[in-house]
Scaffold this active site. Structure first.
Site, PDB file in Angstrom:
ATOM      1  CG  PHE A 148      -0.276   0.460   2.499  1.00  0.00           C
ATOM      2  CD1 PHE A 148      -0.140   1.815   2.796  1.00  0.00           C
ATOM      3  CD2 PHE A 148       0.258  -0.454   3.402  1.00  0.00           C
ATOM      4  CE1 PHE A 148       0.497   2.241   3.958  1.00  0.00           C
ATOM      5  CE2 PHE A 148       0.897  -0.044   4.559  1.00  0.00           C
ATOM      6  CZ  PHE A 148       1.017   1.319   4.838  1.00  0.00           C
ATOM      7  CD  GLU A 175      -5.681  -6.016   0.157  1.00  0.00           C
ATOM      8  OE1 GLU A 175      -4.656  -5.784  -0.531  1.00  0.00           O
ATOM      9  OE2 GLU A 175      -5.748  -6.967   0.961  1.00  0.00           O
ATOM     10  CB  SER A 225       4.795  -7.362   5.821  1.00  0.00           C
ATOM     11  OG  SER A 225       3.887  -8.353   5.403  1.00  0.00           O
ATOM     12  CB  CYS A 280      10.444  -0.213   2.692  1.00  0.00           C
ATOM     13  SG  CYS A 280      11.112   0.428   1.170  1.00  0.00           S
TER      14      CYS A 280
HETATM   15  P1  NAD Z   1       1.538  -6.556   3.103  1.00  0.00           P
HETATM   16  O1  NAD Z   1       2.555  -7.621   3.235  1.00  0.00           O
HETATM   17  O2  NAD Z   1       0.393  -6.545   4.058  1.00  0.00           O
HETATM   18  O3  NAD Z   1       0.867  -6.594   1.630  1.00  0.00           O
HETATM   19  C1  NAD Z   1       1.650  -6.637   0.473  1.00  0.00           C
HETATM   20  C2  NAD Z   1       0.850  -7.351  -0.620  1.00  0.00           C
HETATM   21  O4  NAD Z   1       0.589  -8.694  -0.203  1.00  0.00           O
HETATM   22  C3  NAD Z   1      -0.504  -6.703  -0.904  1.00  0.00           C
HETATM   23  O5  NAD Z   1      -0.741  -6.706  -2.285  1.00  0.00           O
HETATM   24  C4  NAD Z   1      -1.470  -7.597  -0.147  1.00  0.00           C
HETATM   25  O6  NAD Z   1      -2.752  -7.630  -0.748  1.00  0.00           O
HETATM   26  C5  NAD Z   1      -0.811  -8.957  -0.218  1.00  0.00           C
HETATM   27  N1  NAD Z   1      -1.129  -9.804   0.946  1.00  0.00           N
HETATM   28  C6  NAD Z   1      -1.464  -9.393   2.196  1.00  0.00           C
HETATM   29  N2  NAD Z   1      -1.671 -10.460   2.990  1.00  0.00           N
HETATM   30  C7  NAD Z   1      -1.465 -11.563   2.236  1.00  0.00           C
HETATM   31  C8  NAD Z   1      -1.523 -12.968   2.491  1.00  0.00           C
HETATM   32  N3  NAD Z   1      -1.839 -13.441   3.691  1.00  0.00           N
HETATM   33  N4  NAD Z   1      -1.223 -13.813   1.490  1.00  0.00           N
HETATM   34  C9  NAD Z   1      -0.891 -13.353   0.265  1.00  0.00           C
HETATM   35  N5  NAD Z   1      -0.835 -12.029  -0.030  1.00  0.00           N
HETATM   36  C10 NAD Z   1      -1.103 -11.152   0.938  1.00  0.00           C
HETATM   37  O7  NAD Z   1       2.319  -5.167   3.134  1.00  0.00           O
HETATM   38  P2  NAD Z   1       1.725  -3.699   3.183  1.00  0.00           P
HETATM   39  O8  NAD Z   1       1.186  -3.461   4.556  1.00  0.00           O
HETATM   40  O9  NAD Z   1       0.857  -3.453   2.027  1.00  0.00           O
HETATM   41  O10 NAD Z   1       3.056  -2.837   2.963  1.00  0.00           O
HETATM   42  C11 NAD Z   1       3.932  -2.484   4.002  1.00  0.00           C
HETATM   43  C12 NAD Z   1       5.096  -3.440   4.097  1.00  0.00           C
HETATM   44  O11 NAD Z   1       5.785  -3.477   2.854  1.00  0.00           O
HETATM   45  C13 NAD Z   1       6.123  -3.002   5.115  1.00  0.00           C
HETATM   46  O12 NAD Z   1       6.578  -4.138   5.805  1.00  0.00           O
HETATM   47  C14 NAD Z   1       7.237  -2.403   4.277  1.00  0.00           C
HETATM   48  O13 NAD Z   1       8.516  -2.409   4.854  1.00  0.00           O
HETATM   49  C15 NAD Z   1       7.182  -3.280   3.073  1.00  0.00           C
HETATM   50  N6  NAD Z   1       7.802  -2.625   1.926  1.00  0.00           N
HETATM   51  C16 NAD Z   1       9.039  -3.049   1.574  1.00  0.00           C
HETATM   52  C17 NAD Z   1       9.691  -2.438   0.524  1.00  0.00           C
HETATM   53  C18 NAD Z   1      11.055  -2.886   0.118  1.00  0.00           C
HETATM   54  O14 NAD Z   1      11.538  -2.405  -0.885  1.00  0.00           O
HETATM   55  N7  NAD Z   1      11.709  -3.777   0.824  1.00  0.00           N
HETATM   56  C19 NAD Z   1       9.062  -1.398  -0.178  1.00  0.00           C
HETATM   57  C20 NAD Z   1       7.795  -0.999   0.211  1.00  0.00           C
HETATM   58  C21 NAD Z   1       7.160  -1.631   1.280  1.00  0.00           C
END
Ligand code: NAD
Length: 495
Positions: A148, A175, A225, A280
């Site tokens: 997100f 989403e 994450s 991040c």
């Molecule tokens: P998230 O892990 O909740 O979601 C990421 C994606 O995974 C979304 O598209 C979501 O719909 C999907 N998802 C969520 N739960 C899932 C499940 N149980 N099974 C399969 N898919 C699932 O992350 P977020 O809250 O959207 O974003 C924040 C996180 O992203 C933070 O931890 C941040 O550090 C990380 N991030 C990392 C980088 C990087 O370059 N390392 C860059 C941006 C964000």
């Protein structure tokens, strides 16, 4: 009420039975309903990408590049619209949203150079009258699953190069803020991209699992994450796919005693509270070395207290958090930090935000005297919470960073070139800033962390991105010459 539909094969498809609300975090109001894909809808998106692949792969580099340039021009002239969409669904302030679009656009600009990036090599007469050359070819349909916190930039880390290299794409945005990617889908159509090359599938775990398990998806670029990144990496690699899964972070900034403390305080504010800490690459642990801590904390506190928090469309410095649950989680960490004995220097709980309605605000929060056993140090909070950890020596600070399970970004503030050079060499983190607090690499370098911040071998964009979205072939050729006849069952040797 706005309905956010999938974009498959060049047009929107009607929403099925499952949807989720999309909220403006600055007001707390539900502004739309986003489709949540079924596994059949997922298969339809992959089928569209598969059908479009052969023709797109065979489209000349000249034509592909023209479409990329057209996309870049449209994006550049209309990026204000995209930034406004980001602010209304993510909450980050408009300037920050524009910055995100610009950094994504830089990857599009890099991808415009794809003819050069795909050039192979050629060796004449490698063996007598035998020539060898290498080529890189597209993989097929590839999936991008994004978080997100950068609804436009993170998808743009991947899809420009994937498309430029001749692949077709299925994007599964978060989403929570799904509209930005639909806006870009329409832009691609206007730029002349054939139907089926860029598809958008909205959804949750059902959509993600559908992509990870579909044999026609050849590669997966995931950002999110750490637990989900690990799951995506394990599932998709077990299914034989190529995967780069970027995970969470806990980024440290060291300030050495010789540093310019005003510069360091400005940097700590920008990197700690920009985008309400939902980056991040945000700095969340500031390691103050030696006797500078009192002065540095005072300078940061003064600046933090002056920041205006509110609706990102009102010229504020900092916007809301993305959801009410996330606001409560971040506030819970502040409670836990206080209860564990850290000093609350600036308290962002219960601030009066400049916004209408019931937005999800936490103001800038500064802790001092944080110790590594506290949850505010250990966990990725992903909010505007900056923890100062007092350190006696550089070595102590370095050891703390290197023993952290994450390794995404880090920074050192010093005027001593030798100390900076030593840090660059010794620190076990993928992206390092020297007097630069958020060292996000340019598009022509590659973005990626170490340890629990990235699963897979390849970083995003730059030449590693080109490598990820293509596979190499080496061709050895000899044109007929009667002198080369004869049978020889030995392993080919060069002469
Ligand atoms: P998230 O892990 O909740 O979601 C990421 C994606 O995974 C979304 O598209 C979501 O719909 C999907 N998802 C969520 N739960 C899932 C499940 N149980 N099974 C399969 N898919 C699932 O992350 P977020 O809250 O959207 O974003 C924040 C996180 O992203 C933070 O931890 C941040 O550090 C990380 N991030 C990392 C980088 C990087 O370059 N390392 C860059 C941006 C964000």
């Amino acid at each position: 009420m706005n309905t956010i539909e999938h974009w498959i094969n060049g047009s929107y498809v009607p929403v099925g039975d499952r949807t989720a609300p999309v909220t403006n975090p600055a007001t707390g109001k539900v502004t739309g309903q986003v489709a949540l894909a079924s596994s059949q809808e997922c298969d339809a998106a992959v089928a569209a990408a598969k059908a479009a692949f052969p023709a797109w792969r065979d489209t000349s580099l000249a034509r592909r590049t023209q479409i990329l340039f057209a996309f870049r021009e449209l994006l550049n002239s209309r990026k204000g619209e995209l930034a406004a969409i980001i602010t209304s669904e993510h909450g980050k302030v408009l300037d920050d949203a524009l910055g995100e679009v610009t950094r994504g656009q830089e990857v599009v600009e890099f991808a415009c150079g794809i003819p050069h990036l795909l050039k192979g090599s050629y060796t004449e007469n490698a063996s007598t009258s035998v020539d060898v050359h290498s080529i890189r070819q597209a993989l097929g349909p590839v999936a991008v699953i994004s978080p997100f916190n950068f609804p436009a930039m993170v998808p743009m880390w991947f899809f420009p190069l994937a498309i430029a290299a001749g692949n077709t794409v299925i994007i599964k945005p978060s989403e929570k803020d799904p509209t930005a990617v639909n806006w870009m889908a329409e832009l691609w159509k206007e730029a002349g991209l054939p139907a089926g090359v860029f598809n958008v599938l909205h959804g949750d775990k059902v959509a993600v699992d559908g992509l990870l398990n579909n044999p026609d998806v050849k590669a997966v670029s995931f950002v999110g994450s750490t637990p989900i990144a690990k799951y995506v990496y394990q599932t998709a690699t077990a299914n034989g796919k190529r995967v780069q899964a970027l995970g969470g972070a806990k980024n440290h900034m060291i300030v050495l005693p010789d540093a310019d403390l005003d510069l360091a305080a400005d940097a700590a504010i920008n990197a700690g509270f920009g985008s309400a800490g939902e980056r991040c690459m945000a700095i969340s642990a500031l390691l103050a070395v030696g006797d500078i801590a009192d002065d540095l904390v005072a300078k940061i506190a003064q600046r933090a207290a002056a920041l205006r928090t509110g609706d990102g469309l009102r010229g504020c410095d900092m916007g809301p958090l993305v959801t009410a649950q996330h606001r409560d989680k971040v506030a819970g960490y502040i409670d836990a930090g206080e209860a564990s004995g850290a000093t609350v220097v600036v308290d962002g709980r219960n601030i009066a935000a400049d916004a209408e309605g019931d937005g999800f605000f936490v103001g800038p929060t500064l802790f001092d005297n944080v110790t590594p056993d506290m949850s505010i140090y250990q966990d990725e909070i992903f909010g505007p919470v900056l923890s100062v950890v007092r350190m006696d020596t550089y070595e102590q600070a370095l050891n703390l960073i290197n023993s952290n399970p994450y390794g995404n970004g880090t920074a050192i503030f010093t005027n001593d070139g030798g100390a900076a050079r030593r840090f660059e060499n010794e620190v076990e983190v993928g992206m390092v800033g020297i007097n630069v607090p958020v060292p996000v690499p340019m598009a022509y370098y590659s973005f990626g962390g170490w340890k629990n911040s990235l699963f897979g071998d390849t970083h995003a964009h730059g030449t590693e991105g080109v490598g990820f979205f293509t596979r190499g072939k080496a061709v050895t050729s000899r044109w007929l010459d009667p002198s080369h006849g004869g049978i020889n069952l030995g392993f080919p040797q060069n002469a």
